[in-house]
Motif scaffolding. Structure first.
Motif, short mmCIF file in Angstrom:
data_model
loop_
_atom_site.label_atom_id
_atom_site.label_comp_id
_atom_site.label_asym_id
_atom_site.label_seq_id
_atom_site.Cartn_x
_atom_site.Cartn_y
_atom_site.Cartn_z
N MET A 1 0.85 -1.20 0.00
CA MET A 1 0.00 0.00 0.00
C MET A 1 0.89 1.25 0.00
O MET A 1 1.72 1.42 0.89
N GLN A 2 0.72 2.07 -1.03
CA GLN A 2 1.60 3.21 -1.21
C GLN A 2 0.91 4.57 -1.06
O GLN A 2 1.56 5.55 -0.72
N LYS A 3 -0.40 4.60 -1.31
CA LYS A 3 -1.05 5.91 -1.35
C LYS A 3 -2.45 5.85 -0.75
O LYS A 3 -3.27 5.02 -1.16
N ILE A 4 -2.71 6.75 0.19
CA ILE A 4 -4.03 6.89 0.82
C ILE A 4 -4.56 8.27 0.47
O ILE A 4 -3.90 9.28 0.73
N LEU A 162 -6.76 10.35 -7.22
CA LEU A 162 -7.74 9.27 -7.12
C LEU A 162 -7.33 8.08 -7.98
O LEU A 162 -7.51 6.93 -7.59
N ALA A 163 -6.78 8.37 -9.15
CA ALA A 163 -6.37 7.29 -10.06
C ALA A 163 -5.21 6.49 -9.48
O ALA A 163 -5.03 5.31 -9.85
N GLY A 164 -4.43 7.09 -8.60
CA GLY A 164 -3.29 6.40 -8.03
C GLY A 164 -3.51 5.87 -6.62
O GLY A 164 -2.58 5.36 -5.99
N ALA A 165 -4.75 5.98 -6.11
CA ALA A 165 -5.01 5.63 -4.71
C ALA A 165 -5.07 4.11 -4.51
O ALA A 165 -5.68 3.39 -5.29
N ASP A 166 -4.44 3.64 -3.44
CA ASP A 166 -4.61 2.26 -2.98
C ASP A 166 -5.77 2.17 -2.00
O ASP A 166 -6.46 1.15 -1.91
N VAL A 167 -5.96 3.24 -1.22
CA VAL A 167 -7.08 3.35 -0.28
C VAL A 167 -7.72 4.72 -0.49
O VAL A 167 -7.01 5.73 -0.60
N PHE A 168 -9.05 4.74 -0.54
CA PHE A 168 -9.78 6.01 -0.58
C PHE A 168 -10.74 6.04 0.59
O PHE A 168 -11.54 5.11 0.77
N ALA A 169 -10.66 7.08 1.39
CA ALA A 169 -11.55 7.24 2.54
C ALA A 169 -12.35 8.54 2.40
O ALA A 169 -11.80 9.57 2.00
N SER A 170 -13.63 8.47 2.71
CA SER A 170 -14.50 9.64 2.71
C SER A 170 -15.02 9.83 4.13
O SER A 170 -15.54 8.89 4.74
N ILE A 171 -14.86 11.04 4.66
CA ILE A 171 -15.16 11.30 6.06
C ILE A 171 -16.12 12.48 6.19
O ILE A 171 -15.80 13.59 5.76
N GLY A 172 -17.28 12.23 6.75
CA GLY A 172 -18.20 13.31 7.09
C GLY A 172 -18.78 14.06 5.91
O GLY A 172 -19.02 15.26 5.99
N THR A 173 -19.01 13.35 4.80
CA THR A 173 -19.61 13.98 3.63
C THR A 173 -21.00 13.42 3.37
O THR A 173 -21.29 12.28 3.72
N SER A 174 -21.84 14.22 2.74
CA SER A 174 -23.23 13.84 2.55
C SER A 174 -23.47 13.00 1.31
O SER A 174 -24.47 12.30 1.20
N GLY A 175 -22.55 13.09 0.33
CA GLY A 175 -22.80 12.44 -0.95
C GLY A 175 -23.80 13.18 -1.81
O GLY A 175 -24.27 12.67 -2.82
N ASN A 176 -24.10 14.43 -1.42
CA ASN A 176 -25.07 15.24 -2.16
C ASN A 176 -24.45 16.05 -3.29
O ASN A 176 -25.14 16.38 -4.25
N VAL A 177 -23.20 16.42 -3.13
CA VAL A 177 -22.61 17.44 -3.99
C VAL A 177 -21.55 16.83 -4.90
O VAL A 177 -20.60 16.19 -4.43
#
Length: 230
Positions: A1-4, A162-177
Motif C-alpha cells: 500500500m503506497q497511497k491513501i 484518485l487514479a493512483g489511490a490504494d485506499v480512498f476514505a470519505s469522512i463526514g460527507t453527505s454524498g449530495n454534492v
C-alpha cells in the motif's frame, strides 16, 4: 500500500463546533444558498456575503482540531507512503492538527481572491465590500471560496490522486454534492479499497467496501491505528 487519499467534509469539523451545512439548524438554515454562496448573491448584496464569511472566519479562527483531524495528521506523519487530504471544508483545522498535504477544493476562509486578476493573498479577519487587490489595485476583493456554479479548485490534480489511490476514505460527507460525490467511483475504477466514515451512510454509501458509523473523533483514531499496524 503506497497511497491513501482522503476526502473530508463538514462532518469532521462539526465536532470542533463548526456548523455543518445540511443538518437541521446548520448554516443553510439561517441563510439561503442563493444569497450567500453564489456569484449572483455576491453581486446582489456583497455586504451580506462578506459579513457571512467574516463570521465564519472568526468562528474558524477560534476552533481547535479534534481527535479526527489529529489522527489524520498522525497518519501522514507515520505512514511510509503518501497521504493526501482533499477537503471540502474551508476551515484550516487539518493544518492546525499538523497535516501538510491538504487540498482545499472549495477554497479557504483564510484567503482573499481578486475577481479581476485572480491574485490571492491572506484575508484579514474582517473583509469589507470594495476591498482593493494588492496586486492590481482594483476594488474587486472577494472571499476565496468556491460558490455554487463555480468550478472546484485543482480538479485535474485531484483526479490524478484518485487514479493512483490504494485506499480512498470519505469522512463526514453527505454524498449530495458533485464532483466530490463521484470520487468513490473514480477510486474504485482504479482498484482502491474504499471506506466511508459517517454518522449514517451517505447517498453514495453503497459504493464503499467498508462503512464505519460513528463520530470521526472515535472512528478515525481506530482506523489509523489499524493502518499503521499493517
Amino acid at each position: 500500500m503506497q497511497k491513501i487519499v482522503i476526502l473530508t467534509g463538514a462532518g469532521i469539523s462539526a465536532e470542533s463546533g463548526l456548523g455543518t451545512f445540511r443538518a437541521e439548524g446548520g448554516l443553510w438554515a439561517q441563510h439561503r444558498i442563493e444569497d450567500v454562496a453564489t456569484p449572483e448573491g455576491f453581486a446582489r448584496d456583497p455586504k451580506l456575503v462578506v459579513d457571512f464569511y467574516n463570521a465564519r472566519r472568526a468562528q474558524a479562527a477560534e476552533a481547535a482540531p479534534n481527535a479526527g483531524h489529529i489522527a489524520l495528521a498522525e497518519l501522514e506523519e507515520a505512514f511510509s507512503g503518501e497521504v493526501v487530504v482533499i477537503t471540502q471544508n474551508v476551515d484550516d483545522l487539518h493544518e492546525k492538527a499538523g497535516s501538510r498535504k491538504v487540498m482545499h477544493m472549495h477554497g479557504a476562509l483564510k484567503s482573499a481572491l481578486c475577481a479581476a486578476c485572480d491574485h490571492r493573498w491572506p484575508a484579514p479577519l474582517a473583509m469589507a465590500p470594495g476591498d482593493t487587490c494588492p496586486a492590481c489595485q482594483a476594488p474587486t476583493a472577494r472571499p476565496d471560496i468556491v460558490w455554487f456554479g463555480e468550478m472546484p479548485y485543482d480538479m485535474d490534480e485531484i483526479f490524478d490522486h484518485l487514479a493512483g489511490a490504494d485506499v480512498f476514505a470519505s469522512i463526514g460527507t453527505s454524498g449530495n454534492v458533485y464532483p466530490a460525490a463521484g470520487f468513490v467511483a473514480e477510486a474504485r475504477r482504479s482498484g482502491a479499497h474504499t471506506v466511508e466514515f459517517n454518522l449514517e451512510p451517505s447517498l453514495v454509501g453503497s459504493q464503499f467496501d467498508d462503512i464505519r458509523i460513528g463520530p470521526a473523533s472515535q472512528t478515525l483514531p481506530l482506523w489509523v491505528s489499524e493502518l499503521l499496524k499493517g
